[in-house]
Design a protein around this motif. Sequence first.
Motif, short mmCIF file in Angstrom:
data_model
loop_
_atom_site.label_atom_id
_atom_site.label_comp_id
_atom_site.label_asym_id
_atom_site.label_seq_id
_atom_site.Cartn_x
_atom_site.Cartn_y
_atom_site.Cartn_z
N PRO A 1 4.60 -12.00 -25.02
CA PRO A 1 3.93 -11.25 -26.30
C PRO A 1 5.07 -10.05 -26.31
O PRO A 1 6.08 -9.81 -25.58
CB PRO A 1 2.76 -10.15 -26.17
N GLY A 2 5.55 -9.54 -27.88
CA GLY A 2 6.82 -8.76 -27.67
C GLY A 2 8.05 -9.85 -28.38
O GLY A 2 9.31 -9.17 -28.68
N LEU A 3 7.72 -11.53 -27.78
CA LEU A 3 9.40 -11.93 -28.24
C LEU A 3 9.31 -11.68 -29.43
O LEU A 3 9.16 -12.05 -31.07
CB LEU A 3 9.43 -13.08 -27.18
N ASP A 4 11.16 -11.96 -29.53
CA ASP A 4 11.84 -11.99 -31.65
C ASP A 4 11.52 -13.50 -32.43
O ASP A 4 10.85 -14.47 -31.52
CB ASP A 4 13.20 -13.14 -30.82
N LYS A 5 10.62 -12.57 -33.19
CA LYS A 5 9.88 -13.70 -34.08
C LYS A 5 10.16 -14.91 -34.69
O LYS A 5 9.20 -15.56 -34.17
CB LYS A 5 9.16 -12.88 -35.22
N ARG A 6 11.59 -14.75 -34.25
CA ARG A 6 12.32 -15.71 -34.31
C ARG A 6 12.20 -16.85 -33.48
O ARG A 6 12.03 -18.18 -34.04
CB ARG A 6 13.76 -16.11 -34.42
N ILE A 7 11.90 -16.31 -32.25
CA ILE A 7 11.85 -17.51 -31.09
C ILE A 7 10.46 -17.66 -31.34
O ILE A 7 10.20 -19.37 -30.71
CB ILE A 7 12.64 -17.25 -29.80
N LYS A 8 9.67 -17.34 -31.32
CA LYS A 8 8.15 -17.67 -30.90
C LYS A 8 7.87 -19.30 -32.02
O LYS A 8 7.40 -20.13 -32.30
CB LYS A 8 7.09 -16.53 -31.98
N GLN A 9 8.99 -18.78 -33.72
CA GLN A 9 8.44 -19.84 -34.56
C GLN A 9 8.62 -21.06 -34.31
O GLN A 9 8.53 -21.84 -34.19
CB GLN A 9 9.54 -19.04 -35.86
N LEU A 10 9.96 -20.92 -33.15
CA LEU A 10 10.83 -22.31 -33.31
C LEU A 10 10.08 -22.59 -31.89
O LEU A 10 9.75 -23.86 -32.06
CB LEU A 10 12.50 -22.31 -31.95
N PHE A 11 9.04 -21.83 -30.77
CA PHE A 11 8.16 -22.22 -29.94
C PHE A 11 7.23 -22.72 -30.59
O PHE A 11 6.37 -24.08 -30.34
CB PHE A 11 7.75 -21.32 -29.25
N LEU A 12 6.54 -22.14 -31.33
CA LEU A 12 5.79 -22.87 -32.38
C LEU A 12 5.34 -24.50 -33.16
O LEU A 12 4.67 -25.84 -33.07
CB LEU A 12 4.77 -22.50 -33.12
N HIS A 13 6.94 -24.97 -32.94
CA HIS A 13 7.19 -25.95 -33.38
C HIS A 13 7.96 -27.28 -32.41
O HIS A 13 8.59 -28.56 -32.88
CB HIS A 13 7.79 -25.82 -35.09
N SER A 14 8.29 -26.76 -31.43
CA SER A 14 8.68 -27.09 -30.26
C SER A 14 8.26 -28.56 -29.86
O SER A 14 6.66 -28.47 -30.08
CB SER A 14 9.40 -26.20 -29.60
N PRO B 1 1.98 -25.95 -27.74
CA PRO B 1 3.36 -24.56 -28.18
C PRO B 1 2.51 -23.19 -28.26
O PRO B 1 3.53 -22.63 -27.82
CB PRO B 1 3.51 -25.39 -29.76
N GLN B 2 1.33 -23.15 -28.52
CA GLN B 2 0.33 -21.82 -28.50
C GLN B 2 0.63 -21.48 -26.78
O GLN B 2 0.57 -19.78 -27.07
CB GLN B 2 -0.96 -22.22 -28.58
N GLU B 3 0.50 -22.52 -25.87
CA GLU B 3 0.51 -21.28 -24.82
C GLU B 3 2.09 -20.96 -24.72
O GLU B 3 1.65 -19.76 -23.72
CB GLU B 3 0.00 -22.67 -23.95
N LEU B 4 2.51 -21.65 -24.47
CA LEU B 4 4.34 -21.06 -24.82
C LEU B 4 4.51 -19.84 -25.26
O LEU B 4 4.84 -18.54 -25.00
CB LEU B 4 5.38 -22.39 -25.23
N VAL B 5 3.49 -19.85 -26.41
CA VAL B 5 4.17 -18.31 -27.53
C VAL B 5 2.90 -17.68 -26.78
O VAL B 5 4.09 -16.19 -26.55
CB VAL B 5 3.62 -18.70 -28.87
#
Length: 407
Positions: free
Chosen positions: A272-285, A264-268
């Motif tokens: 950089p600069g992406l919508d924070k909601r999608i980063k949050q989604l990625f961290l739990h994917s 997940p961290q590699e994905l996030v």
Amino acid sequence: MSPITRVQTSFVALDVAVLGSGLGGLCAALSLRRAGHKVTLYERFDFAGEVGASLSVASNGSRWIERWGVDVPSVKPVTLQRLIMHDWETGTIKNKYDLGDYKTKFGSEYYNFHRIDMHQTLLDTVQQEGGAGIPCKIITNHRAIEVDSERGIVRFENGSSATADLIIGADGIRSNTRQQIGIIPEFKASESCCYRCIISAEKLHSLGLTEFITNNAIEFWGGYGINKIVLSACHNNEVVSCYCFYPASHNGLDKDGWNISATPQELVDTFPGLDKRIKQLFLHSEDIKMWRLYIHEEYPYWQQGIVGLLGDAAHPMLPDQSQGFCQGIEDAAALGLVFSEDHFKGDVRRALELYEEVRKPRATRVQKASAKARTDLSERIGWSTGLERKDKLTIEEHIKEAEAAKP
């Protein structure tokens, strides 16, 4: 002249060998079964092992799934109702394209499925006793290494062999069948790679991201340039899947394949600069995989003798039009028509020539449209109204072409 090439005055049922039991191979088997032929699928693994996230299936594909008698509710679809474009950094909705009464306009729904759900349902359907045609047979652990397009002989890595009246190469982007009939692919590495991942509805609810489950939409961030996020729900709105495109140079060019694990961290960190909601989604994917992309040139032909190619074996394309699976469905539908009781009287070679004549120009146009859409979201077929311009494939034209590309 062999019985297979002699022109008859009545329908001739064939023994068909389909090489590969992925989504395209199963569609080919089902279409040819419904047309009255005896079909055996040869799979190189113990099982096809379908992986991946969602499949969006527009009317040019879903109409055939329904016509073949596939139990669509068992595939746990989400019926798509709109396309939504978000601002990359803030997530604010910039544009929305409502599909309206899509079924009335185009004849069938625009569905989103999970790949594994679709593969399992097709696997069950081709083998079931009920429904038109002879149940298909699936033989596993049979990797085809030699295909004789004149005599209809397939030799397998395990030492066995089989004969057939018609052979369909549905063995994917690295097709050996394609090589066996003399086609040498011309392709180059795209400047893009793609991560795909999934996240459960339960996690999204807990994160306060419920709208991504309930929008019944394909949602986009970016798309004007290499970076693009494509998000949509599938599996009865219980899962959201994401396709995340980024520059291949980000993590080096030495990784190849479409099933390379990532964290997940590699994905996030890739966005950089992406919508924070999608980063949050990625961290739990979950099930995060990297997919190396390639751009293939049009192949000179799709058939030789009694061998025909289908799907990625015939026309690999970038995923940016969501048409890879649909074009495989169209291939399978065309095979079912040219080998149907209404059209087929025994000349396999001529039937395959007709298949190529009606399918190759159509699939090639979609293939080129997919390459154009890789870095320009306005080239996507769904974004049509107000964006029409020379050489752009619009949704209306796309569906009309699908109707026209029939024997």
